[in-house]
Scaffold this motif. Structure first.
Motif, PDB file in Angstrom:
ATOM      1  N   GLY A  74       0.318  -1.328  -0.086  1.00 58.48           N
ATOM      2  CA  GLY A  74       0.362   0.059  -0.208  1.00 58.48           C
ATOM      3  C   GLY A  74       0.764   1.414  -0.040  1.00 58.48           C
ATOM      4  O   GLY A  74       0.160   2.262  -0.788  1.00 58.48           O
ATOM      5  N   ARG A  75       2.183   1.308   0.755  1.00 53.49           N
ATOM      6  CA  ARG A  75       2.361   2.397   1.051  1.00 53.49           C
ATOM      7  C   ARG A  75       3.513   2.628  -0.453  1.00 53.49           C
ATOM      8  O   ARG A  75       3.823   3.950  -0.903  1.00 53.49           O
ATOM      9  N   ALA A  76       3.589   1.462  -1.192  1.00 53.80           N
ATOM     10  CA  ALA A  76       4.595   1.419  -2.113  1.00 53.80           C
ATOM     11  C   ALA A  76       3.943   1.757  -3.298  1.00 53.80           C
ATOM     12  O   ALA A  76       4.528   2.895  -4.343  1.00 53.80           O
ATOM     13  N   MET A  77       2.600   1.504  -3.485  1.00 56.06           N
ATOM     14  CA  MET A  77       1.597   2.016  -4.685  1.00 56.06           C
ATOM     15  C   MET A  77       0.970   3.780  -4.105  1.00 56.06           C
ATOM     16  O   MET A  77       1.152   3.989  -4.936  1.00 56.06           O
ATOM     17  N   ALA A  78       0.542   3.653  -3.302  1.00 55.04           N
ATOM     18  CA  ALA A  78       0.657   5.148  -2.389  1.00 55.04           C
ATOM     19  C   ALA A  78       1.541   5.160  -3.293  1.00 55.04           C
ATOM     20  O   ALA A  78       1.478   7.436  -3.798  1.00 55.04           O
ATOM     21  N   THR A  79       2.816   5.477  -3.317  1.00 53.42           N
ATOM     22  CA  THR A  79       3.928   6.602  -3.858  1.00 53.42           C
ATOM     23  C   THR A  79       3.971   6.517  -5.371  1.00 53.42           C
ATOM     24  O   THR A  79       4.147   7.153  -5.910  1.00 53.42           O
ATOM     25  N   ALA A  80       4.412   5.209  -5.914  1.00 47.06           N
ATOM     26  CA  ALA A  80       4.529   5.674  -7.271  1.00 47.06           C
ATOM     27  C   ALA A  80       3.240   6.076  -8.456  1.00 47.06           C
ATOM     28  O   ALA A  80       3.295   6.546  -9.310  1.00 47.06           O
ATOM     29  N   CYS A  81       1.845   5.874  -7.554  1.00 50.29           N
ATOM     30  CA  CYS A  81       1.023   6.320  -8.157  1.00 50.29           C
ATOM     31  C   CYS A  81       0.579   8.130  -8.242  1.00 50.29           C
ATOM     32  O   CYS A  81       0.653   8.690  -8.968  1.00 50.29           O
ATOM     33  N   GLN A  82       1.199   8.315  -6.912  1.00 45.50           N
ATOM     34  CA  GLN A  82       1.969  10.636  -6.598  1.00 45.50           C
ATOM     35  C   GLN A  82       2.394  10.721  -7.230  1.00 45.50           C
ATOM     36  O   GLN A  82       2.333  11.422  -7.816  1.00 45.50           O
ATOM     37  N   VAL A  83       4.258  10.005  -7.231  1.00 42.87           N
ATOM     38  CA  VAL A  83       4.552   9.804  -8.714  1.00 42.87           C
ATOM     39  C   VAL A  83       4.000  10.519 -10.480  1.00 42.87           C
ATOM     40  O   VAL A  83       4.516  12.036 -10.915  1.00 42.87           O
ATOM     41  N   ALA A  84       3.462   9.075  -9.949  1.00 40.04           N
ATOM     42  CA  ALA A  84       2.595   8.597 -12.009  1.00 40.04           C
ATOM     43  C   ALA A  84       1.301  10.193 -11.745  1.00 40.04           C
ATOM     44  O   ALA A  84       1.298  10.145 -12.659  1.00 40.04           O
ATOM     45  N   GLY A  85       1.214  10.847 -11.205  1.00 43.69           N
ATOM     46  CA  GLY A  85      -0.350  11.669 -10.877  1.00 43.69           C
ATOM     47  C   GLY A  85      -1.674  10.817 -11.329  1.00 43.69           C
ATOM     48  O   GLY A  85      -2.871  11.583 -11.866  1.00 43.69           O
ATOM     49  N   VAL A  86      -1.313   9.340 -10.415  1.00 45.49           N
ATOM     50  CA  VAL A  86      -2.655   8.759 -11.282  1.00 45.49           C
ATOM     51  C   VAL A  86      -2.667   8.432  -9.541  1.00 45.49           C
ATOM     52  O   VAL A  86      -2.890   8.006  -8.581  1.00 45.49           O
ATOM     53  N   GLU A  87      -4.874   8.294  -9.796  1.00 44.07           N
ATOM     54  CA  GLU A  87      -5.755   7.798  -8.661  1.00 44.07           C
ATOM     55  C   GLU A  87      -5.234   6.829  -7.896  1.00 44.07           C
ATOM     56  O   GLU A  87      -5.188   5.681  -8.317  1.00 44.07           O
ATOM     57  N   CYS A  88      -5.407   7.132  -6.522  1.00 46.35           N
ATOM     58  CA  CYS A  88      -5.101   5.622  -5.488  1.00 46.35           C
ATOM     59  C   CYS A  88      -6.108   5.120  -4.438  1.00 46.35           C
ATOM     60  O   CYS A  88      -6.059   5.762  -3.853  1.00 46.35           O
TER      61      CYS A  88
END
Length: 306
Positions: A74-88
């Motif tokens: 969850g932390r990894a995906m939240a970080t990756a989505c934030q960098v890419a500008g994608v909703e998570c």
């Protein structure tokens, strides 16, 4: 004798800068290196997998990803989505991890559910089925991207070491990391042994090793503050992961909370700060070394979360 390159106690070994740390003093007579994957921005070894999923999902036209988590993914995906500008949207069992605080801080929506990790997976899949978001779970439509990301650790070791390690010690939960690592080892022609370590009595890969794979009864697993990310009554990719580990000549073993905490505390002197669960692979190595000599050669231990 095999040494990291360059020959320092701590050397960045991949594009994200997670270091190798020599902790051989913990096991006199052995050569032990820690791969500190907690140094990713999210604090989780699952960040390369999350980045790979996000990249594939965005390429397919998706702008909203949902996953279930015990905390690390969850932390990894939240970080990756934030960098890419994608909703998570992250689905987390109520009372687990930090309640989703770190994920919210990275811009994710956190949906809490009663029950265990497996209940969170069911809810995440239900959300994906509405069509409003895409399933980014480890066994979902982007499973191959997950494997690709988890294999990054082997590519990093190939760049940092002059020869393959004799043994890789990995955490086991769903089994995803073990499968990915085995695939990448085969690609490089390495005969490295994989040993998987989990929470004793709380993961079917641990309790039914060497097989056949059998899920646990949900009511038999016990979650604590220290073992949370390691607890599964059903490892989503457990059967395949057990086969991958067995193919290398490795084993799966369990450790208790006291061993997790001892391993975590032992790393403080080396500047590594995983959670107790994040030190599970080292706990397994130390447990093995307490009763028998380690196999010859270099042992690399993957730290998984902080």
């Amino acid at each position: 004798m095999l040494t990291p390159a360059p020959p320092t106690a701590e050397a960045p070994s991949d594009a994200f800068g997670t270091p190798l740390i020599d902790v051989s003093a913990l096991v006199p007579g052995a050569r032990v290196l820690v791969k500190d994957e907690t140094r990713y921005a999210s604090g989780s070894h699952k960040e390369p997998a999350a980045r790979a999923v996000v990249a594939r999902a965005v390429a397919d036209g998706h702008r909203h990803i949902t996953i279930a988590t015990c905390g690390n993914y969850g932390r990894a995906m939240a970080t990756a989505c934030q960098v890419a500008g994608v909703e998570c949207t992250v689905v987390l069992p109520t009372g687990w991890s930090d309640g989703g605080e770190a994920m919210r801080a990275s811009g994710a929506k956190v949906h809490l559910v009663d029950g265990a990790y497996e209940d969170a997976v069911d809810e995440s899949r239900r959300l994906a089925a509405t069509g409003e978001c895409v399933d980014g779970n480890v066994d979902g439509p982007y499973a191959e991207a997950v494997f690709e990301g988890h294999g990054v650790v082997v590519a990093a070791l190939r760049e940092a070491l002059t020869e393959p390690p004799a043994v890789l010690w990995l955490p086991v939960g769903n089994g995803t990391t073990a499968i990915a690592v085995r695939r990448r080892l085969e690609q490089h022609g390495w005969s490295t042994v994989i040993n998987g370590v989990g929470s004793a009595g709380n993961n079917p890969m641990v309790t039914c090793w060497p097989g056949p794979y059998r899920p646990l009864a949900p009511e038999t697993v016990s979650t604590t503050d220290h073992n949370q990310p390691l607890v599964n009554w059903h490892a989503l990719q457990g059967d395949e992961a057990m086969a991958a580990i067995a193919a290398t000549g490795g084993t799966v073993l369990g450790v208790d909370d006291k061993e997790l905490c001892r391993a975590r505390d032992a790393l403080a002197a080396y500047g590594a700060t995983p959670t107790a669960a994040g030190a599970v692979a080292l706990a397994g190595l130390l447990r093995t070394a307490s009763t028998a000599s380690l196999a010859p050669g270099v042992h690399v231990v993957v730290l998984s979360g902080r």
